[in-house]
Scaffold this motif. Sequence first.
Motif, PDB file in Angstrom:
ATOM      1  N   VAL A   1      47.100  33.503  33.975  1.00  0.00           N
ATOM      2  CA  VAL A   1      46.844  34.216  35.277  1.00  0.00           C
ATOM      3  C   VAL A   1      48.183  34.775  35.783  1.00  0.00           C
ATOM      4  O   VAL A   1      48.248  35.977  36.346  1.00  0.00           O
ATOM      5  N   ARG A   2      49.358  34.167  35.480  1.00  0.00           N
ATOM      6  CA  ARG A   2      50.528  34.783  36.035  1.00  0.00           C
ATOM      7  C   ARG A   2      51.184  35.958  35.365  1.00  0.00           C
ATOM      8  O   ARG A   2      51.803  36.885  35.894  1.00  0.00           O
ATOM      9  N   ARG A   3      50.834  36.113  34.186  1.00  0.00           N
ATOM     10  CA  ARG A   3      51.513  37.122  33.351  1.00  0.00           C
ATOM     11  C   ARG A   3      50.430  37.913  32.292  1.00  0.00           C
ATOM     12  O   ARG A   3      49.593  37.301  32.175  1.00  0.00           O
TER      13      ARG A   3
ATOM     14  N   ALA B   1      42.144  42.284  31.313  1.00  0.00           N
ATOM     15  CA  ALA B   1      41.936  40.881  30.845  1.00  0.00           C
ATOM     16  C   ALA B   1      42.784  39.891  31.604  1.00  0.00           C
ATOM     17  O   ALA B   1      42.226  38.624  31.742  1.00  0.00           O
ATOM     18  N   THR B   2      43.997  40.236  32.337  1.00  0.00           N
ATOM     19  CA  THR B   2      44.679  39.349  32.904  1.00  0.00           C
ATOM     20  C   THR B   2      43.565  39.119  34.613  1.00  0.00           C
ATOM     21  O   THR B   2      43.449  37.787  34.714  1.00  0.00           O
ATOM     22  N   ARG B   3      43.075  40.050  35.009  1.00  0.00           N
ATOM     23  CA  ARG B   3      42.335  39.775  36.255  1.00  0.00           C
ATOM     24  C   ARG B   3      40.954  38.830  35.703  1.00  0.00           C
ATOM     25  O   ARG B   3      40.653  38.105  36.439  1.00  0.00           O
TER      26      ARG B   3
ATOM     27  N   SER C   1      39.930  35.183  36.895  1.00  0.00           N
ATOM     28  CA  SER C   1      38.743  34.669  37.778  1.00  0.00           C
ATOM     29  C   SER C   1      38.061  33.608  37.039  1.00  0.00           C
ATOM     30  O   SER C   1      37.497  32.726  37.557  1.00  0.00           O
ATOM     31  N   GLU C   2      38.010  33.542  35.738  1.00  0.00           N
ATOM     32  CA  GLU C   2      37.588  32.414  34.998  1.00  0.00           C
ATOM     33  C   GLU C   2      38.223  31.112  35.311  1.00  0.00           C
ATOM     34  O   GLU C   2      37.716  30.061  35.519  1.00  0.00           O
ATOM     35  N   PHE C   3      39.507  31.174  35.444  1.00  0.00           N
ATOM     36  CA  PHE C   3      40.478  30.136  35.742  1.00  0.00           C
ATOM     37  C   PHE C   3      40.186  29.542  36.919  1.00  0.00           C
ATOM     38  O   PHE C   3      39.898  28.436  37.130  1.00  0.00           O
TER      39      PHE C   3
END
Length: 312
Positions: free
Chosen positions: A19-21, A205-207, A211-213
Motif C-alpha cells: 500500500v505504501r510503496r 497495481a499500487t492503488r 483497495s484490496e487490503f
Amino acid sequence: MRLARPALRGPVAAARFLVRRVVTLPPVETVPVGRMLDVPGGRTFVVDVAGPTPDAPCVVLLHALGCTAYLTWFGVLAELSRTHRVIALDQRWHGRGIKSERFRIADCADDAVGVLDALGVASATVAGYSLGGAVAQETWHRHPERVSGLVLASTARLFRGHAGERLFFPVMTLAMHLLSRIALTQVERLAAALPELPSVELTDATRWGASEFRSTSAWSMPEVLSELGRFNSAPWTSTIDVPTAVVVTGRDQAVPARRQRRLAASVPGATVFDAPGGHASVVLDAERWTPVLLEAVADVTRRARGHRRLAG
C-alpha cells in the motif's frame, strides 16, 4: 510491541508495504472476474477460473491473514489455470467473506467444502498460504474425502512455539472475548460499504492493492489471530493420507522455516519445495516464488492421480 511481532509480521506487513510503496509485482494487468456465492455458512466472494479442459484437476486456494483471495493469489491465477481449474475464495472476516459471530478455522474449512458443493466439484487439491495453510490442514481433517491433495505454503502445525507467542496469543484471546461484538460490528460496517465486487483492473497495481487490503477491517486481525493461536494440528498430521507438498520460505520471520519443515516431516510422504525469500514472497518475490508453487502443485496433482488409481 515485541510480543506482537511474530504474529503480525508476514502477509499483513507485506500488504501494508504494498500500500505504501511501489514494489515489483507480478506482471498482471487484470484478474479473472469473481462473483458472490451462497454457501451453507453464508455468502462469500469466489473466483472460479476454468482449466484447459472440462476434466482438468481442481485446486482451491486459501489466502493469508489480512488478505483476500485476489491479494494473495492474483499473481498465480493465470499460470495455474493453464493446467487446473482454479477456485479461490475470501475467507471469513476477510474482504467479502462471511461475517460470522466468531472467526473459527473449522468454519473456514467447512466454507471451502461448501464452495466445492456449490460449484459441483467432488474433490480438489487444497492449497493454503500461512493462515490458509492452517485452514487447508483443517479441511482435510474435517472432510478427508473431499481433499485429493494438500499444498501447504509458509505455514505450520501451530503458531505459538516460543515464550513470547505463548503469552501473546492467550492475551489476544482474552481481549477478543471481551471485544468480539465490537469487532464484528466494525467488520460488518466496512463490508457493507464495499462495492459488491472488487475491481479486476491492475493497471495501477499500487492503488488496486491498497483497495484490496482496505477491504479487510483492521478489527478482524485480533479475532483471527486469537483463533490462529489456538490452532494445533500436531496431534493428527501424521494421519494425513493424501499427497502433500510443503513450500518452505527459507527467510521467513513470521513462520520460521524450521516450523515449516517440522510440518513436512510430520506428514507421511510429504515433499518439500524450497523458496528463497521471506513470508511475503507470494507477492514481493513472485518471480522466484511462483515457479516453486507451480512445481509443488504439479507434484501433488501427479501423485494424487496415482493415489486414486491405487485406491480404486
